[in-house]
Design a protein around this motif. Structure first.
Motif, mmCIF file in Angstrom:
data_model
loop_
_atom_site.group_PDB
_atom_site.id
_atom_site.type_symbol
_atom_site.label_atom_id
_atom_site.label_comp_id
_atom_site.label_asym_id
_atom_site.label_seq_id
_atom_site.Cartn_x
_atom_site.Cartn_y
_atom_site.Cartn_z
ATOM 1 N N GLN A 13 1.018 0.195 15.763
ATOM 2 C CA GLN A 13 0.564 1.671 14.810
ATOM 3 C C GLN A 13 2.323 2.872 14.895
ATOM 4 N N TYR B 181 2.606 -6.836 13.194
ATOM 5 C CA TYR B 181 4.003 -6.167 11.744
ATOM 6 C C TYR B 181 2.343 -6.078 10.555
ATOM 7 N N ASP C 140 0.159 4.128 3.012
ATOM 8 C CA ASP C 140 -0.831 5.060 3.977
ATOM 9 C C ASP C 140 -1.285 5.436 2.400
ATOM 10 N N PRO D 274 5.569 3.151 12.819
ATOM 11 C CA PRO D 274 6.000 3.205 11.554
ATOM 12 C C PRO D 274 7.483 2.152 11.101
ATOM 13 N N TYR E 199 4.636 -1.265 9.340
ATOM 14 C CA TYR E 199 3.869 -0.805 10.851
ATOM 15 C C TYR E 199 4.505 -2.245 11.789
#
Length: 814
Positions: free
Chosen positions: A209, A191, A196, A211, A206
C-alpha cells in the motif's frame, strides 16, 4: 471509418470476424484440454496470440494463460488461475450451462478451479469464447454477440495496446496491474500499478500500500511524472476522465509492432518492443531508474534534480529550508523542507496584475500552493492547482512542464518583476534584495575566516574521540575533497560510535586493502565500514574513484554506498551491510557450497549478469569494472548477488569502445589476455571475467588453481579439455546434487566458454549473454579459450594487482 476503443470496437470485430468458420473458439462442446503432449491451444485469427496451459519457469504447476503465439520465447501476458494452480496435466477449460468460462481439474469436476462468474444466458442462447488478435479473450452470446466477459477487464502483470488501466465508475471495475510473485510463480506479487482517482487522478506504482513511484497526472498530452519526449514516434497515450470512467491506455503508431508494458517481480515498470531482426524483446523503458523516481525522495517541498552536481539531488523549493539539516547533510532528503520563518504566501494580491487565467485562479485562494498549465492549443488540459504539501517535485530535461510555486515576494526576484506597482516600490524591493545578498556574502566570509582560524589553531580528532593529535599536512587537500558533489561524508565520531571504536569483535574481514568492520548507526541501520590501510595499494586516486563511480549507480545487483570518511591519512567507505558475506566464501568451501543448489547458483549468475548490463549499458555512466571476481560479489540476506569494489572501475564515453593503460589493475585469473598483456580494456574485459566466474560457480573451483591430472595450468583449460571429450558432467561441482537440468548446466558452461575466447571480438556482449541464459536459442561453437592470462607482461604491471586469495570484502555476519 473510426471506432472508439472499448466494447463498441470489440463488437465491430465480432461482426466481421466472429462468424468466420476458420476461427477457433471455446464452446460447451469444444473445450481446451491440457495434456502431457502440451494439450490443445486456442489461437487468434492472425496467429498473434495463443491461449492454453503452461508451466512458468521451473514450476511444475499448470496455469491457463495467454502468450505470443509465434515468439519462441514464451512471453505470458495474462493468467486466469494465477492463485489457484493445477497440480498435474488433467485440467480443461470449457463453457458451462450458465454461459461461464470455467476451468476444471479433471480429478475433481465438482468445484471449478477458476470461473468468469458472468451473468446467466437466455434460454435460447449459448456462449462462445474467442481470442482476439489484440490479446483479449472475450466471452459473448453466440447469436446476439452480446459481450459477457473479457480478460482485458481483469489484467494480471501486463498491459497490451488498447487495454485500459483505471476505474469504471458504473460497474466498479478497477483495472490495474499486479506483478508476479517471482518469475516462476504468477501469484499476486508485491507491486501494483494503478490509478488513484482522488483529486486529479494520477498513476502510482505501489509496494503493497506504499507509493513507490509516481507516474503523475495527465496533463493533456502525457503522464507528467516520468521522462518522455513531447512527441514520441513509437506509441501514443489516451486518457478519459468523465462520469463513466477514469482510464488511460496506449497504442502503437505502427500496429504491426508488438509491444507490452510489464510490472515485474522486482518492482520495475518496463516497456518492451519486439525486434524481429534481433529475435528478442528489447527494453524500451524501465522505471523507476534513478533516485529522483523514488516517491517522496526529497520530502515535502523538496525539489529533486538528477543533474544537480552541487551537493546531492535534493534541494528545497524557493522560500523553504531543510526540516532536518543534519539528515540533509547526510544526503537524506526524506524529511523534506519547511517554510522559512517570516516567509509569507497569503499576502493580499496586488491589483492590476496581468496573469493568465490559471494564475489568477490560484492567487484567489491562499490555500493554493502551486499551479501548472499545459498549453491547450497543443492538446493540454489547462489549469492544474495544488493545495497543501508538495511532494515528489522534480526537474525533467527534456519532457517536463512549467511549474509555478507560491512564494514570498522577497524570496523570488522574478515574482517581484511581475508586479505593476510604482517604480519607487520596485526600487525599494530591489534594494532590499541587493542588501540581503551583500549581508549574506559578508556573513559567509566572516564564518569562513573564523573556520579557517579554528582549523589552524586546533588539532583534528584521532580515531579515539576523547583525545587529540596534530593535524596532517594533507588536511587542507582532504578538506577540499569534501566539496566533491558525489561524496556523502560521515563524521569520524559517527563511525567510532557505530563500530565501538573499530573493535576486533566487529571486524568482518581483512585483506590487502585493509579491514572491514560491522557497525550500527544510532537509527539502528547496520553498516559495513571499509577502512583502507595506510599502506594499501588503493591510494587517494582509487578511493575517490570508487566513491565517485558507485555514488552515481543505483541497481539491485550493485552494492549500495552509504557514504565515506576521510580522516588524516585514513580513508573509509561506508556500505550497506550484507549478512551473507561474499560469493567466494560459499563456492570455494566444500561444506558451504553444498547449500547452493542449481536454482540458486543460476539466479546468482543471472543477477551478476544484470548488474554488469547496468554498468555497461543501462546506467547514466558506462562503467568498466576491471576487477570482477567471486570475492567482489556480495550476497544479501536472500542470497541476491551485489557487485562491489569499484576502486579499479573506469568510466567510458557513450561512443567509446576501448581504452589503453600502462597501469594494469585487477586479479590474475580473471583478467582478459588483451588487458593483462597489452593494457587494453573494454566491456569485453568484464565479459571475460564473467565467463571465468560463471565456470567457477558451476564447478566450485578457483580458476587460478590447477586440477590434478589436467594438462592445463588453470580451471578454464581443464573445462575446455572435458568439454571436448564430451564429459560435461565432470565439470559440475560434486556438491551440486540433483535434480538439475543437464541441458541447462551444459548451456551455461557453453556460454562461459564463449565469454573467455582469446579474441575480444569473439566474445558476446553482456546483453547477449543474458539473452542466451534465458532462451533456448542455438549457440555458436566456442573456439579454444585463452590460457595465457595467468602470465602478465611485467612491463605493463606497474599498477595495483589484487590477490584472489585475500579480499577486503570477505564479510562475516555476527
Amino acid at each position: 471509418m473510426n471506432f472508439a476503443p472499448g466494447i463498441p470496437y470489440i463488437l465491430f470485430q465480432f461482426l466481421f470476424l466472429g462468424l468466420c468458420s476458420c476461427l477457433e473458439t471455446i464452446s460447451i462442446t469444444q473445450p481446451i484440454r491440457d495434456g502431457d503432449g502440451g494439450g490443445s491451444i486456442l489461437v487468434s485469427s492472425g496467429e498473434i496470440f495463443a491461449l492454453g496451459f503452461f508451466s512458468p519457469g521451473k514450476s511444475n504447476y499448470r496455469y491457463v494463460g495467454i502468450w505470443y503465439h509465434k515468439i519462441t520465447e514464451k512471453s505470458v501476458v495474462w493468467v486466469a488461475n494465477r492463485d489457484n494452480p493445477i497440480n498435474d496435466t488433467s485440467g480443461f477449460l470449457s463453457i458451462d450451462t450458465q454461459g461461464n468460462l470455467v476451468l476444471f481439474d479433471n480429478n475433481d469436476q465438482k468445484v471449478p478451479v477458476w470461473s468468469t462468474n458472468s451473468s446467466s444466458l437466455p434460454t435460447n442462447e449459448y456462449a462462445v469464447a474467442q481470442l482476439l488478435d489484440s490479446g483479449n479473450l472475450v466471452l459473448f452470446q453466440n447469436e446476439s454477440k452480446h459481450l459477457l466477459w473479457q480478460s482485458f477487464d481483469y489484467p494480471t502483470d501486463t498491459q497490451l495496446p488498447n487495454m485500459k488501466l483505471g476505474l469504471d465508475r458504473r460497474t466498479g471495475l478497477n483495472w490495474f496491474l499486479t506483478s508476479w510473485k517471482s518469475e516462476d510463480d504468477p501469484r499476486i506479487g508485491n507491486y501494483t500499478l494503478r490509478i488513484d482517482p482522488a483529486g486529479s487522478p494520477q498513476m502510482f506504482l505501489y509496494r503493497g500500500q506504499v507509493p513507490l513511484f509516481r507516474l503523475g497526472h495527465w496533463n493533456g498530452m502525457r503522464l507528467s511524472g516520468f521522462l518522455v519526449f513531447t512527441s514520441d514516434p513509437v506509441y501514443y497515450d489516451s486518457f478519459v476522465n468523465n462520469d463513466k470512467e477514469i482510464s488511460i491506455m496506449w497504442n502503437m503508431y505502427n500496429i504491426s509492432i508488438l509491444s507490452r508494458i510489464v510490472v515485474d517481480e522486482s518492482g520495475l515498470v518496463q516497456r518492451y518492443v519486439w525486434y524481429q531482426q534481433e529475435n528478442g524483446w528489447q527494453q524500451f523503458l524501465s522505471e523507476p531508474s534513478e533516485p529522483c523516481d523514488e516517491y517522496g525522495h526529497c520530502g515535502a517541498f523538496g525539489l529533486c534534480d538528477p543533474n544537480n552536481t552541487t551537493f546531492f539531488e535534493c534541494a528545497c523549493l524557493p522560500g523553504f529550508e531543510p526540516k532536518s539539516p543534519s539528515e540533509w547533510n547526510f544526503r537524506d532528503g526524506t524529511h523534506g523542507c519547511v517554510r522559512k520563518p517570516g516567509s509569507l504566501i497569503c499576502s493580499k494580491v496586488i491589483n492590476g496584475l496581468s496573469l493568465e487565467a490559471c494564475e489568477k485562479e490560484c492567487l484567489r485562494s491562499c490555500n493554493c500552493t502551486a499551479y501548472a498549465s499545459a498549453n491547450i492549443s497543443e492538446g493540454g488540459s489547462g489549469c492544474l492547482a495544488w493545495h497543501g504539501d508538495l511532494v515528489n517535485t522534480r526537474i525533467f530535461t527534456p519532457g517536463g512542464q512549467d511549474f509555478y510555486l507560491r512564494v514570498d515576494e522577497l524570496e523570488l526576484a522574478q515574482y517581484t518583476k511581475k508586479s505593476k506597482g510604482s517604480v519607487a516600490t520596485k526600487g525599494i524591493r530591489m534594494i532590499m534584495v541587493a542588501l540581503g545578498v551583500i549581508i549574506f556574502i559578508i556573513i559567509s566570509f566572516i564564518a569562513y575566516w573564523f573556520a579557517k582560524m579554528k582549523r589552524k589553531g586546533h588539532r583534528q580528532l584521532p580515531l579515539n574521540a576523547n583525545n587529540t593529535s596534530g593535524a596532517s599536512p594533507r588536511e587542507e587537500k582532504l578538506e577540499e575533497s569534501r566539496t566533491h558533489p558525489d561524496l556523502p561524508f560521515f563524521d569520524i565520531r559517527t563511525l567510532i560510535t557505530a563500530t565501538d571504536d573499530f573493535s576486533a569483535k566487529n571486524m568482518l574481514g581483512q585483506g590487502g586493502f585493509g579491514s572491514v568492520y560491522k557497525g550500527q548507526l544510532v537509527n539502528g541501520q547496520e553498516i559495513a565500514v571499509k577502512r583502507l590501510s595506510k599502506h594499501s595499494g588503493q591510494g587517494m586516486h582509487e578511493f575517490m574513484n570508487e566513491v565517485t563511480v558507485i555514488a552515481k549507480l543505483q541497481h539491485r545487483n550493485l552494492v549500495r554506498l552509504l557514504g565515506c570518511c576521510i580522516h588524516e591519512e585514513e580513508k573509509m567507505l561506508i556500505y550497506e551491510y550484507l549478512p551473507n558475506k561474499s560469493l567466494d566464501y560459499f563456492i570455494f568451501d566444500v561444506t558451504k557450497r553444498a547449500h547452493l543448489d542449481w536454482s540458486k547458483r543460476f539466479d546468482i549468475v543471472n543477477g551478476i549478469a544484470r548488474g554488469i548490463l547496468y554498468l555497461h549499458q543501462d546506467s547514466r555512466l558506462k562503467i568498466i569494472h576491471r576487477d570482477l571476481k567471486a570475492s567482489n560479489v556480495l550476497l544479501d540476506a536472500s542470497m541476491n548477488p551485489k557487485i562491489s569494489d569499484f576502486g579499479m572501475a573506469r568510466m567510458f564515453g557513450e561512443d567509446q569502445i576501448q581504452a589503453n593503460t600502462d597501469r594494469v589493475v585487477g586479479t590474475y585469473g580473471y583478467m582478459s589476455p588483451e588487458y593483462a598483456m597489452q593494457g587494453l580494456y573494454s566491456t569485453k574485459s568484464d565479459v571475460f571475467s564473467f565467463g571465468v566466474l560463471l565456470v567457477e560457480i558451476i564447478s566450485g573451483r578457483k580458476n587460478t588453481e590447477s586440477v590434478n591430472g589436467s594438462q592445463f595450468p588453470n580451471l578454464i583449460g581443464h573445462v575446455w579439455e572435458l568439454w571436448n571429450d564430451g564429459r560435461v558432467l565432470d565439470i559440475v561441482d560434486p556438491a551440486l546434487c540433483q535434480p538439475f537440468s543437464t541441458d541447462k548446466v551444459s548451456r551455461c558452461i557453453h556460454i562461459g566458454l564463449l565469454c573467455v575466447q582469446e579474441a575480444a571480438t569473439e566474445r558476446p556482449d553482456i546483453s547477449d549473454v543474458i539473452f542466451m541464459l534465458a532462451n533456448e536459442t542455438t549457440l555458436p561453437p566456442p573456439n579454444t579459450p585463452a590460457f595465457t592470462f595467468l602470465y602478465a607482461d611485467s612491463s605493463k604491471s606497474s599498477g595495483s594487482v589484487s590477490c584472489n586469495r585475500v579480499s577486503i570484502t570477505t564479510l562475516e555476519a555476527r
